[in-house]
Design a protein around this motif. Structure first.
Motif, PDB file in Angstrom:
ATOM      1  N   ALA A 106       0.832  -1.204   0.000  1.00  0.00           N
ATOM      2  CA  ALA A 106       0.000   0.000   0.000  1.00  0.00           C
ATOM      3  C   ALA A 106       0.868   1.256   0.000  1.00  0.00           C
ATOM      4  N   LEU A 107       1.919   1.265   0.819  1.00  0.00           N
ATOM      5  CA  LEU A 107       2.819   2.412   0.859  1.00  0.00           C
ATOM      6  C   LEU A 107       3.496   2.597  -0.496  1.00  0.00           C
ATOM      7  N   GLN A 108       3.916   1.494  -1.094  1.00  0.00           N
ATOM      8  CA  GLN A 108       4.606   1.551  -2.377  1.00  0.00           C
ATOM      9  C   GLN A 108       3.689   2.108  -3.467  1.00  0.00           C
ATOM     10  N   ARG A 109       2.458   1.640  -3.515  1.00  0.00           N
ATOM     11  CA  ARG A 109       1.521   2.129  -4.542  1.00  0.00           C
ATOM     12  C   ARG A 109       1.181   3.598  -4.325  1.00  0.00           C
ATOM     13  N   ALA A 110       1.020   4.002  -3.068  1.00  0.00           N
ATOM     14  CA  ALA A 110       0.705   5.403  -2.785  1.00  0.00           C
ATOM     15  C   ALA A 110       1.856   6.316  -3.208  1.00  0.00           C
ATOM     16  N   LEU A 111       3.081   5.907  -2.920  1.00  0.00           N
ATOM     17  CA  LEU A 111       4.243   6.712  -3.302  1.00  0.00           C
ATOM     18  C   LEU A 111       4.425   6.742  -4.815  1.00  0.00           C
ATOM     19  N   ALA A 112       4.164   5.618  -5.477  1.00  0.00           N
ATOM     20  CA  ALA A 112       4.303   5.557  -6.933  1.00  0.00           C
ATOM     21  C   ALA A 112       3.281   6.454  -7.633  1.00  0.00           C
ATOM     22  N   GLY A 113       2.161   6.704  -6.969  1.00  0.00           N
ATOM     23  CA  GLY A 113       1.111   7.515  -7.570  1.00  0.00           C
ATOM     24  C   GLY A 113       1.281   9.011  -7.392  1.00  0.00           C
ATOM     25  N   LEU A 114       2.347   9.437  -6.720  1.00  0.00           N
ATOM     26  CA  LEU A 114       2.558  10.867  -6.491  1.00  0.00           C
ATOM     27  C   LEU A 114       2.840  11.599  -7.798  1.00  0.00           C
ATOM     28  N   ASP A 115       2.293  12.800  -7.921  1.00  0.00           N
ATOM     29  CA  ASP A 115       2.626  13.709  -9.021  1.00  0.00           C
ATOM     30  C   ASP A 115       3.879  14.462  -8.595  1.00  0.00           C
ATOM     31  N   LEU A 116       5.048  14.052  -9.104  1.00  0.00           N
ATOM     32  CA  LEU A 116       6.298  14.623  -8.619  1.00  0.00           C
ATOM     33  C   LEU A 116       6.446  16.098  -8.980  1.00  0.00           C
ATOM     34  N   GLY A 117       5.808  16.536 -10.055  1.00  0.00           N
ATOM     35  CA  GLY A 117       5.821  17.963 -10.379  1.00  0.00           C
ATOM     36  C   GLY A 117       5.103  18.765  -9.312  1.00  0.00           C
ATOM     37  N   ALA A 212      -4.100   8.723   0.050  1.00  0.00           N
ATOM     38  CA  ALA A 212      -3.687   7.693  -0.913  1.00  0.00           C
ATOM     39  C   ALA A 212      -3.282   6.404  -0.203  1.00  0.00           C
ATOM     40  N   VAL A 213      -2.563   6.531   0.914  1.00  0.00           N
ATOM     41  CA  VAL A 213      -2.173   5.347   1.684  1.00  0.00           C
ATOM     42  C   VAL A 213      -3.409   4.639   2.215  1.00  0.00           C
ATOM     43  N   LEU A 214      -4.358   5.404   2.742  1.00  0.00           N
ATOM     44  CA  LEU A 214      -5.583   4.809   3.274  1.00  0.00           C
ATOM     45  C   LEU A 214      -6.371   4.091   2.172  1.00  0.00           C
ATOM     46  N   ALA A 215      -6.432   4.722   0.990  1.00  0.00           N
ATOM     47  CA  ALA A 215      -7.166   4.105  -0.114  1.00  0.00           C
ATOM     48  C   ALA A 215      -6.476   2.818  -0.584  1.00  0.00           C
ATOM     49  N   GLU A 216      -5.153   2.861  -0.679  1.00  0.00           N
ATOM     50  CA  GLU A 216      -4.411   1.698  -1.166  1.00  0.00           C
ATOM     51  C   GLU A 216      -4.436   0.544  -0.165  1.00  0.00           C
ATOM     52  N   SER A 217      -4.545   0.878   1.110  1.00  0.00           N
ATOM     53  CA  SER A 217      -4.562  -0.176   2.133  1.00  0.00           C
ATOM     54  C   SER A 217      -5.972  -0.595   2.510  1.00  0.00           C
ATOM     55  N   ALA A 218      -6.970   0.077   1.901  1.00  0.00           N
ATOM     56  CA  ALA A 218      -8.383  -0.194   2.211  1.00  0.00           C
ATOM     57  C   ALA A 218      -8.637  -0.088   3.709  1.00  0.00           C
ATOM     58  N   ALA A 219      -7.940   0.851   4.350  1.00  0.00           N
ATOM     59  CA  ALA A 219      -8.078   1.030   5.792  1.00  0.00           C
ATOM     60  C   ALA A 219      -9.020   2.189   6.081  1.00  0.00           C
ATOM     61  N   SER A 220      -9.679   2.103   7.213  1.00  0.00           N
ATOM     62  CA  SER A 220     -10.529   3.197   7.663  1.00  0.00           C
ATOM     63  C   SER A 220     -10.319   3.386   9.161  1.00  0.00           C
ATOM     64  N   MET A 343      13.695  -6.810  -2.159  1.00  0.00           N
ATOM     65  CA  MET A 343      12.464  -6.591  -1.406  1.00  0.00           C
ATOM     66  C   MET A 343      12.566  -5.402  -0.449  1.00  0.00           C
ATOM     67  N   HIS A 344      13.785  -5.002  -0.073  1.00  0.00           N
ATOM     68  CA  HIS A 344      13.950  -3.851   0.802  1.00  0.00           C
ATOM     69  C   HIS A 344      14.377  -2.593   0.043  1.00  0.00           C
ATOM     70  N   ALA A 345      14.182  -2.583  -1.277  1.00  0.00           N
ATOM     71  CA  ALA A 345      14.442  -1.364  -2.039  1.00  0.00           C
ATOM     72  C   ALA A 345      13.477  -0.281  -1.568  1.00  0.00           C
ATOM     73  N   CYS A 346      13.991   0.930  -1.388  1.00  0.00           N
ATOM     74  CA  CYS A 346      13.171   2.024  -0.859  1.00  0.00           C
ATOM     75  C   CYS A 346      12.166   2.492  -1.907  1.00  0.00           C
ATOM     76  N   PRO A 347      10.863   2.434  -1.619  1.00  0.00           N
ATOM     77  CA  PRO A 347       9.870   2.894  -2.592  1.00  0.00           C
ATOM     78  C   PRO A 347       9.806   4.410  -2.698  1.00  0.00           C
ATOM     79  N   GLY A 348      10.516   5.113  -1.812  1.00  0.00           N
ATOM     80  CA  GLY A 348      10.477   6.571  -1.812  1.00  0.00           C
ATOM     81  C   GLY A 348      11.659   7.227  -2.492  1.00  0.00           C
ATOM     82  N   GLN A 349      12.392   6.474  -3.339  1.00  0.00           N
ATOM     83  CA  GLN A 349      13.588   7.036  -3.971  1.00  0.00           C
ATOM     84  C   GLN A 349      13.263   8.283  -4.803  1.00  0.00           C
ATOM     85  N   ALA A 350      12.262   8.204  -5.654  1.00  0.00           N
ATOM     86  CA  ALA A 350      11.918   9.352  -6.505  1.00  0.00           C
ATOM     87  C   ALA A 350      11.464  10.538  -5.659  1.00  0.00           C
TER      88      ALA A 350
END
Length: 392
Positions: A106-117, A212-220, A343-350
């Motif tokens: 969920a964290l990885q998908r949320a970070l990948a979906g960021l608009d970096l601009g 985005a994290v909440l949506a990707e993790s289906a958490a409430s 598996m431990h590659a940082c999803p927040g590199q970008a």
């Protein structure tokens, strides 16, 4: 790029790979490590040392045999049972197996979906609101406040979140004092409480990273403690590592006048940061702990052994990057291990590189006389792994 000693340097080679992290120029020492055995036993540190890129990549991919924490000490003893220990114990990057996978996707998908601009625009605005002096404090505050803003904290809350995070990250260092650890625990409790409240008020489509994290993790709400802890973890990963990346990028620009023209453009700033992440990264090493007997790189490792992976040495391995000593903004295929691998590659590199580039732009805007700043010099904060400059 010129890698000769800076005004803050000192003579002699580092005593060991840990001392090298804060040495003025550790790279000749790292070259000697790479020329040695694939895995070398260091008696003083009582661990194995890996410095070649190929060996480190294989170690980072050895999921079953090597772990990110010792089996007998999943949480450092100094913080076990505290609020800081609770957060630490839930962090994805401090776990393997099921605990690692529970929230990482969920964290990885949320970070990948960021608009970096959009991230850059927001980060630059936040950076300009951070006090300019001392510069060394601004290096921490700019990225932490930017991520807190992305998560949904309002502008008035950013300085307090910044202070709590600066206190909390002390629990991640084995060099921290008892007083710092107590402060880290208090800060961890406050951050967990604030994230719980923030999540309760987050709209599903409000555009924040938290939503985005909440949506990707289906958490409430109310959120599981483990997810709350990993929201704190998003901020903690921003703190030291991005401060070091920003600071080391600033040093690169000061050392090499030709980079100052590149720093006039958004693309040039981004390239400077990305090459700095390879050439002089903020994280110089990481550790792995042997959970079961295994042979790696022709060396038998016993359960309970520790291995120091010298990522900064691997980044300058000619087998990983041609002409590794050269600071090259247009490197065709830049490879680096400072953000992990497998598996431990940082999803927040970008995200980290975008935040550092925005921070560098803000610092350069405020610092017209780089020559005077270079003359005053710098040293590096005490650390066993992170290379973070302190400017005089």
């Amino acid at each position: 790029m010129n890698t000769s000693p800076t005004p803050s340097s000192f003579d002699g080679m580092p005593l060991d790979p840990v001392a090298a992290v804060t040495h003025a120029d550790p790279y000749p020492f790292y070259a000697e490590l790479r020329a040695g055995p694939p895995l070398a036993w260091n008696e003083a540190l009582h661990l194995w040392v890996a410095s070649r890129a190929e060996v480190i990549e294989s170690l980072l991919l050895a999921h079953g045999a090597l772990r990110v924490r010792p089996a007998a000490e999943p949480v450092p003893r100094a913080i076990a049972g505290s609020a800081a220990g609770e957060v630490f114990g839930h962090l994805v990057r401090m776990n393997d197996g099921a605990a690692h996978q529970a929230h990482r996707p969920a964290l990885q998908r949320a970070l990948a979906g960021l608009d970096l601009g959009a991230v850059r625009t927001a980060a630059l605005r936040v950076a300009h609101g951070v006090p300019a002096q001392p510069v060394s404090d601004a290096l921490f505050s700019m990225p932490v406040r930017a991520v807190a803003h992305l998560l949904g904290f309002d502008d008035e809350a950013l300085p307090q979140v910044d202070r709590w995070m600066r206190d909390f990250v002390a629990c991640l260092s084995p060099l921290s004092t008892a007083q710092q650890l107590q402060g880290a625990s208090a800060a961890a409790g406050e951050l967990m409480t604030r994230f719980e409240a923030l999540a309760a008020g987050a709209a599903p489509r409000d555009g924040t990273l938290l939503a985005a994290v909440l949506a990707e993790s289906a958490a409430s709400p109310p959120l599981a403690r483990a997810l709350l802890a990993n929201l704190v973890g998003l901020l903690s990963q921003t703190c030291d590592a991005t401060a070091g990346l920003l600071g080391n990028s600033l040093i690169a620009v000061m050392r090499e006048p030709s980079l100052q023209q590149a720093a006039q453009t958004q693309g040039g700033l981004q390239a400077i940061v990305e090459e700095t992440a390879r050439h002089d990264p903020s994280v110089h090493n990481t550790r792995r702990f042997v959970a079961e007997s295994v042979t790696m790189a022709g060396t038998p490792l016993a359960a309970g052994d520790a291995v120091l992976l010298v990522l900064a040495a691997a980044n300058r391995d000619p087998a990983l990057n041609p002409e590794p000593e050269r600071f090259n903004l247009v490197r065709p295929r830049r490879r680096m291990l400072g953000f992990g691998h497998g598996m431990h590659a940082c999803p927040g590199q970008a995200l980290a590189c975008t935040l550092a580039a925005a921070g560098l732009e803000a610092v350069l805007y405020r610092t017209p006389d780089l020559a005077a700043m270079q003359e005053r010099g710098w040293h590096y904060r005490p650390s066993v792994a992170a290379r973070i400059p302190v400017f005089h």
